[in-house]
Design an enzyme around this catalytic site. Structure first.
Site, PDB file in Angstrom:
ATOM      1  N   LYS A   3       0.821  -1.216   0.000  1.00 49.57           N
ATOM      2  CA  LYS A   3       0.000   0.000   0.000  1.00 49.57           C
ATOM      3  C   LYS A   3       0.857   1.270   0.000  1.00 49.57           C
ATOM      4  O   LYS A   3       0.340   2.364   0.144  1.00 49.57           O
ATOM      5  CB  LYS A   3      -0.940  -0.002   1.212  1.00 49.57           C
ATOM      6  CG  LYS A   3      -1.959  -1.135   1.175  1.00 49.57           C
ATOM      7  CD  LYS A   3      -2.990  -0.994   2.286  1.00 49.57           C
ATOM      8  CE  LYS A   3      -2.597  -1.789   3.493  1.00 49.57           C
ATOM      9  NZ  LYS A   3      -3.607  -1.763   4.572  1.00 49.57           N
ATOM     10  N   CYS A   4       2.157   1.122  -0.181  1.00 48.47           N
ATOM     11  CA  CYS A   4       3.095   2.243  -0.169  1.00 48.47           C
ATOM     12  C   CYS A   4       3.167   2.903  -1.549  1.00 48.47           C
ATOM     13  O   CYS A   4       2.978   2.247  -2.580  1.00 48.47           O
ATOM     14  CB  CYS A   4       4.487   1.723   0.219  1.00 48.47           C
ATOM     15  SG  CYS A   4       5.796   2.958   0.232  1.00 48.47           S
ATOM     16  N   GLY A   5       3.473   4.187  -1.578  1.00 49.53           N
ATOM     17  CA  GLY A   5       3.664   4.891  -2.842  1.00 49.53           C
ATOM     18  C   GLY A   5       4.807   4.325  -3.666  1.00 49.53           C
ATOM     19  O   GLY A   5       4.812   4.439  -4.889  1.00 49.53           O
ATOM     20  N   ALA A  30       5.326   1.196  -4.039  1.00 48.15           N
ATOM     21  CA  ALA A  30       4.947  -0.164  -4.451  1.00 48.15           C
ATOM     22  C   ALA A  30       5.088  -0.381  -5.946  1.00 48.15           C
ATOM     23  O   ALA A  30       5.201  -1.518  -6.398  1.00 48.15           O
ATOM     24  CB  ALA A  30       3.530  -0.491  -3.988  1.00 48.15           C
ATOM     25  N   GLN A  71       1.678   0.102   6.046  1.00 49.42           N
ATOM     26  CA  GLN A  71       1.242   0.113   4.656  1.00 49.42           C
ATOM     27  C   GLN A  71       1.243  -1.276   4.018  1.00 49.42           C
ATOM     28  O   GLN A  71       1.371  -1.401   2.809  1.00 49.42           O
ATOM     29  CB  GLN A  71       2.108   1.077   3.846  1.00 49.42           C
ATOM     30  CG  GLN A  71       1.945   2.509   4.311  1.00 49.42           C
ATOM     31  CD  GLN A  71       2.736   3.474   3.474  1.00 49.42           C
ATOM     32  OE1 GLN A  71       3.714   3.140   2.833  1.00 49.42           O
ATOM     33  NE2 GLN A  71       2.290   4.712   3.463  1.00 49.42           N
TER      34      GLN A  71
END
Length: 163
Positions: free
Chosen positions: A38-40, A42, A73
């Site tokens: 869920k991290c930017g 990813a 995340q």
């Protein structure tokens, strides 16, 4: 006595409930990356998969280490982690671990050891921090979260270890 920059034996439980050993019992160069679907960052899963595809036959692997150490995340269960990655970037073929702490009081022993190999700057500050180990388990270098796995400096480091 263990040589300080040689990785002692560590185990990770993978999403399929199998065990991944560090250093590799298959004498592989390994890029260890703390991940969170869920991290930017990813989107780096795609670059990691391309790097894995490019060099796996030459003795290279990526180990994605699922973690909630930064902003929680990542999903909680193995099934949800796999689904989250697949929904974000599609199928991933390199090994991904169940949840692991990469910092804090419950830090995984590998990350505690890795912290002794680098300065404060070389410790994970966010998701997608990368550590490179050679075929013997020797610590080689680290790459910050912002460094794309297909960047020239990562590729050069991986290729140097595969020679």
């Amino acid at each position: 006595m263990q040589t300080p920059n040689i990785c002692p034996n560590f185990e990770f439980v993978l999403l399929d409930n199998s065990t991944f050993h560090l250093p590799s019992t298959e004498n592989q160069v390994i890029l260890v990356v703390n991940t969170a679907s869920k991290c930017g960052f990813a989107k780096q899963f795609s670059s990691l998969q391309k790097l894995y595809d490019r060099y796996h036959a030459s003795g290279f692997t990526v180990l994605g280490v699922s973690s909630q150490s930064f902003g929680k995340q990542e999903f909680e269960t193995a099934c949800d982690i796999k689904t989250g990655i697949n929904n974000k970037v599609g199928e991933i073929n390199f090994p991904i671990t169940e949840l692991v702490a990469v910092r804090g009081t419950n830090i995984h022993p590998f990350y505690a050891w890795a912290a002794t190999q680098v300065s404060l700057l070389g410790r994970p500050k966010w998701n997608f921090h990368k550590y490179l180990l050679d075929k013997t388990g020797r610590f080689v270098t680290w790459f910050a979260s912002v460094t794309d796995p297909l960047s020239p400096k990562v590729i050069e480091a991986v290729e140097a270890e595969l020679r």
